[in-house]
Design a protein around this motif. Structure first.
Motif, PDB file in Angstrom:
ATOM      1  N   VAL A   1       0.833  -1.210   0.000  1.00  0.00           N
ATOM      2  CA  VAL A   1       0.000   0.000   0.000  1.00  0.00           C
ATOM      3  C   VAL A   1       0.868   1.261   0.000  1.00  0.00           C
ATOM      4  CG1 VAL A   1      -1.575   1.368   1.443  1.00  0.00           C
ATOM      5  CG2 VAL A   1      -2.015  -1.073   1.067  1.00  0.00           C
ATOM      6  N   PHE A   2       1.914   1.256   0.811  1.00  0.00           N
ATOM      7  CA  PHE A   2       2.749   2.456   0.950  1.00  0.00           C
ATOM      8  C   PHE A   2       3.817   2.554  -0.139  1.00  0.00           C
ATOM      9  CE2 PHE A   2       0.850   2.108   5.094  1.00  0.00           C
ATOM     10  CZ  PHE A   2       0.801   3.401   5.599  1.00  0.00           C
ATOM     11  N   ASP A   3       4.281   1.408  -0.605  1.00  0.00           N
ATOM     12  CA  ASP A   3       5.416   1.381  -1.541  1.00  0.00           C
ATOM     13  C   ASP A   3       5.193   0.226  -2.518  1.00  0.00           C
ATOM     14  OD1 ASP A   3       7.934   1.506  -2.748  1.00  0.00           O
ATOM     15  OD2 ASP A   3       8.941   0.460  -1.087  1.00  0.00           O
ATOM     16  N   PRO A   4       4.261   0.403  -3.468  1.00  0.00           N
ATOM     17  CA  PRO A   4       3.842  -0.719  -4.324  1.00  0.00           C
ATOM     18  C   PRO A   4       4.997  -1.364  -5.100  1.00  0.00           C
ATOM     19  CG  PRO A   4       2.415   1.197  -4.660  1.00  0.00           C
ATOM     20  CD  PRO A   4       3.533   1.637  -3.771  1.00  0.00           C
ATOM     21  N   GLU A   5       6.032  -0.587  -5.385  1.00  0.00           N
ATOM     22  CA  GLU A   5       7.134  -1.174  -6.167  1.00  0.00           C
ATOM     23  C   GLU A   5       8.285  -1.691  -5.302  1.00  0.00           C
ATOM     24  OE1 GLU A   5       7.079   1.563 -10.054  1.00  0.00           O
ATOM     25  OE2 GLU A   5       6.342   2.384  -8.167  1.00  0.00           O
ATOM     26  N   TRP A   6       8.107  -1.633  -4.007  1.00  0.00           N
ATOM     27  CA  TRP A   6       9.129  -2.144  -3.081  1.00  0.00           C
ATOM     28  C   TRP A   6      10.507  -1.545  -3.354  1.00  0.00           C
ATOM     29  CZ3 TRP A   6       9.008  -6.422   0.696  1.00  0.00           C
ATOM     30  CH2 TRP A   6       7.677  -6.696   1.098  1.00  0.00           C
ATOM     31  N   LEU A   7      10.556  -0.229  -3.342  1.00  0.00           N
ATOM     32  CA  LEU A   7      11.836   0.444  -3.566  1.00  0.00           C
ATOM     33  C   LEU A   7      12.480   0.907  -2.255  1.00  0.00           C
ATOM     34  CD1 LEU A   7      10.808   2.562  -6.694  1.00  0.00           C
ATOM     35  CD2 LEU A   7      12.422   0.644  -6.651  1.00  0.00           C
TER      36      LEU A   7
END
Lengths: 352, 476
Positions: free
Chosen positions: B453-459
């Protein structure tokens, strides 16, 4: 529906296709006709270790049962949960799950924190019927994300709690109140002085022209601190019923809506003056001036006042219960809710 | 320790990435010289190192937002860093990542004694927060042992505790609000100078999320009026289990000390060689501190002493002066340093139910014999947060691995008896792959869904907290 075990609850949630109202004790009444899901079948204390200050209970256990058990052992829930059944005009027996779902916290919040601060573990079944555990039964735990906090105060919209764990406190041996007679305009300043002192004040409220400060602990220490505090504030040691303030008993049975404002303590009296101009009939202060209980004519929108903080409509039907959130936060919350409740069936009325 | 394979494409684009970041920030705020980035290769879990692509040191929320927006667009991973004191590798970079250090965000923005809060930029050190309000008779309660160096940003990321959290709670209990920037560069205000904000407790969710949900740039912290005084008592026992029982009895009697610290014989022996704290010859030593007025302190110490007498202590020594208090604390505070003089050590952080203390201490000592590695125990006994220190020799091939295996066994034991892997240090890379011991797939899946939810691309700090195989599909 009244599942009698976590296993049955999982099945209920997996099978559910329509909206459900999750009901603990029934203090909070939904405004719709969705099917009720009662948690009363999930009842009982699972683990109590007085020497470790830890309690684990199934979510449908009545708060009264837990408080009696703890009192027998000289302990308590630190956050002094309130019981708003009388205020809401309903006959209900609050459950510990309901306490968690609403983050119900009393006067001691200013020193011991809220329900969310004492809650150390949860088990819940999410909207798709998956059981999830987070936290545990120890008071220091940073293993993974803190979904325990997220569940506290989420009004059953992210999952149905099946079990909750708390850290406890020794119950106070003694308690004393210091009273200062004054106008509400100056009450926040008095309470700030009390909380700025080293005397460990754990209750600070103002009702009907009286500011009350509470100290608790070992008896000798309470006597010393109450005396010192009375001297500091120019007040006197006297009687104050903290439970009446905690449960907002003064507004029970009275006509009108009940609002709850959370603001910066020093803003409390300023906001109160404005609410009165708008038509508020009675106002009481808790949390050193940071919490206002407001009785107002039905349907009158108290959110028209200027304030920085949060306003909730506790009793009344004409206006939204929850304050709208800023857009960025609303988007995050909506996305979170979709992850926990993909079928969109949990407590459709709440947190909207 | 396994780390994901770095993205070669990102590494190859370094020049362009660095140039774009330089455009966004003032001179000197972007570091890419391999000599200068060296200090950012690791945190306090120094056994593991990796040079980052570059380091950025923004000085405002707007600059942080600009950096994150750019990295988000370029799909470059970002590892936030407080002061680099993480014991779990929480701030360790990968070769394809940018380190975002908050060291330049060190200002006090607002102090409000009437409402008892301080608002600071997140790079400010823990101790300097207390320092800013001390002369007005206030303090900030969480006190991790690294408090001289550690940043509030890191405290929030790891939900740090400290010796005094038995009474005052950990970071999450003293955090009122944050300004946070999401990976997409959006600025979010959570909480504030009031107690309830409505909506979900996102503030509670962010605290302890190890820099994976956003970068906190400002924090509103609760400050408390200082007590009139505080004094410790030292109690020695000839048996670990008896000391543990004494702790339980004190808690159950309704006395709530601000700290109960426990040291066992190996620690006491190391301390004795390192500083002159004058500790008695004992198997286990408790340092218990109480607060209040002089009369209150005397009353509480008398109650504690009375309970301790029932457990046949080898010595009870109440402090009678500031100098004696300092002496009692001197040994406890020197414990880690003293062990470090003997050899390299690994510090564990599992928490256990207090009732399991005797069993766990016995098992640790058995494991110590099995593995042939010495262990000392120094920890916060009141809340069950253990800190076994396992000694090993970093220069001896295989010793670190042996130490890690033994550490893993101890942590599994903590979970088995009803506790957890980490009480205040965090998961980071260190305990990432042990998460299956405490959580099943569903428990981890919902936590990872929160990150989605907070960081959809997991960066943001992607290779931490979750077992690598569990997060692999999301990390892309």
């Amino acid at each position: 529906m009244t599942p009698s075990s976590e296993k049955e609850l999982i099945q209920v949630m997996a099978d559910a296709s329509g909206p459900l109202n999750i009901v603990g004790g029934g203090t909070w009444q939904a405004r719709n006709n969705a099917e009720p899901l009662y948690t009363s079948g999930l009842s009982g204390v699972t683990l109590y270790e007085p020497e470790a200050l830890t309690l684990v209970a199934k979510a449908g256990t009545s708060l009264a049962e837990i408080e009696i058990l703890l009192a027998k052992n000289g302990q308590c829930l630190p956050f002094e949960p309130n019981n708003l059944a009388a205020l809401q005009g309903v006959k209900s027996t609050p459950t510990i799950g309901g306490v968690v779902a609403t983050n119900a916290s009393g006067p001691r919040r200013i020193s011991a924190g809220a329900c969310r601060d004492s809650l150390i573990g949860v088990r819940f079944v999410d909207g798709s019927g998956t059981v999830i555990k987070n936290g545990g039964r120890v008071m220091k735990n940073v293993t993974g994300y803190d979904l325990v906090k997220l569940m506290s105060g989420s009004f059953g919209t992210l999952g149905v709690l099946s079990e909750v764990s708390f850290k406890l406190l020794p119950a106070a041996q003694a308690s004393a109140s210091v009273l200062v007679v004054e106008d509400e305009k100056t009450c926040a300043a008095t309470m700030a002085r009390a909380l700025g002192s080293p005397f460990d004040v754990n209750g600070a409220g103002h009702v009907d022209g009286v500011t009350a400060l509470r100290v608790e602990g070992l008896s000798g220490s309470v006597a010393y601190r109450a005396t010192a505090l009375a001297k500091l504030l120019g007040g006197e040691i006297g009687e104050f019923d903290w439970q009446v303030l905690r449960d907002v008993q003064a507004f029970a049975g009275q006509e009108g809506d009940v609002w709850r404002f959370s603001v910066k303590p020093s803003d409390g009296p300023v906001l109160a003056a404005e609410l009165r101009r708008l038509g508020a009939q009675q106002i009481m202060f808790d949390w050193a001036g940071g919490l206002l209980w407001v009785l107002a004519p039905s349907g009158m929108d108290m959110r028209k006042a200027k304030y920085k903080g949060h306003a909730m409509l506790l009793r009344g039907n004409a206006l939204p219960v929850f304050q709208p959130r800023p857009a960025v936060i609303a988007a995050l919350e909506k996305a979170l809710r979709a992850k926990f409740d993909p079928k969109n069936i949990l407590n459709p009325d709440w947190m909207t | 320790m396994q780390m994901p394979v770095a993205n070669a494409e990102i590494i190859a684009s370094k020049a362009g990435i660095v140039a774009r970041l330089r455009n966004l920030l003032p001179d000197g705020a972007v570091i890419d010289d391999p000599v200068e980035t060296k200090v950012y290769e690791c945190d306090a879990l120094s056994a593991y190192r990796c040079a980052p692509l570059a380091v950025v040191l923004p000085a405002s929320t707007a600059e942080v937002a600009a950096v994150l927006r750019a990295c988000h667009e370029m799909k470059v991973p970002v590892v936030p860093r407080g002061s680099g004191t993480s014991l779990a590798g929480g701030a360790m970079p990968t070769a394809d990542s940018i380190i975002l250090g908050v060291a330049r965000l060190d200002k006090v923005l607002e102090t409000d004694y009437e409402n008892r809060f301080i608002r600071v930029q997140s790079g400010r050190t823990n101790l300097s927060v207390s320092g800013a309000v001390e002369s007005n008779g206030f303090f900030y309660a969480p006190d991790p042992s690294s408090q001289l160096a550690c940043a509030i940003a890191g405290n929030i990321a790891m939900n740090s505790g400290g010796a005094h959290c038995l009474k005052y709670g950990v970071t999450t209990n003293n955090l009122l609000g944050v300004t946070m920037v999401t990976m997409a560069g959006e600025i979010v205000e959570l909480g504030g100078a009031y107690l309830d904000s409505g909506g979900y407790d996102l503030l509670g969710l962010v605290c302890g999320s190890e820099g994976q949900l956003g970068v906190v740039t400002e924090a509103t912290l609760r400050i408390l009026a200082k007590p009139e005084g505080a004094r410790p008592v030292l109690i020695g026992f000839d048996d670990n289990a008896v000391a543990g029982a004494c702790v339980s009895d004190i808690i159950q009697a309704g006395v709530l000390p601000v700290a109960i610290e426990f040291m066992d014989r190996p620690i006491l022996e190391a301390v004795a060689k390192f500083v002159d704290a004058g500790y008695p010859d004992a198997e286990a030593l408790l340092v218990i501190e109480v607060e209040g007025s002089e009369a209150e302190i005397n009353h509480q110490l008398a109650l504690i002493t009375k309970i301790a007498q029932r457990h046949n202590p080898v010595e009870i020594r109440e402090s009678r002066s500031a100098a004696e208090s300092a002496n009692i604390w001197k040994g406890r505070k020197a414990a880690f340093g003293a062990m470090g003089q003997i050899n390299d050590y690994m510090c564990l952080d599992g928490t256990i139910p207090v009732s399991q203390l005797p069993l766990v201490l016995r098992r640790i000592s058995e494991l110590s014999k099995e593995y042939g590695l010495d262990v000392g125990n120094v920890f916060h006994a009141g809340d069950g947060n253990m800190h076994p220190l396992i000694l090993y020799d970093a220069n001896k091939p295989g010793d670190l691995e042996k130490c890690e295996d033994m550490g893993a066994e101890i942590l599994k034991l903590c979970v088995e008896v009803g506790g957890c892997l980490t009480g205040e240090h965090g998961v980071g890379i260190e305990k990432r792959d042990l998460m299956y011991e405490q959580f099943n797939g569903d428990d981890l899946e919902i936590q990872m869904a929160v990150k989605d939810v907070f960081d959809p691309e997991w960066l943001l700090n992607p290779a931490k907290v979750f077992p690598l195989d569990a997060s692999e599909a999301r990390r892309g």
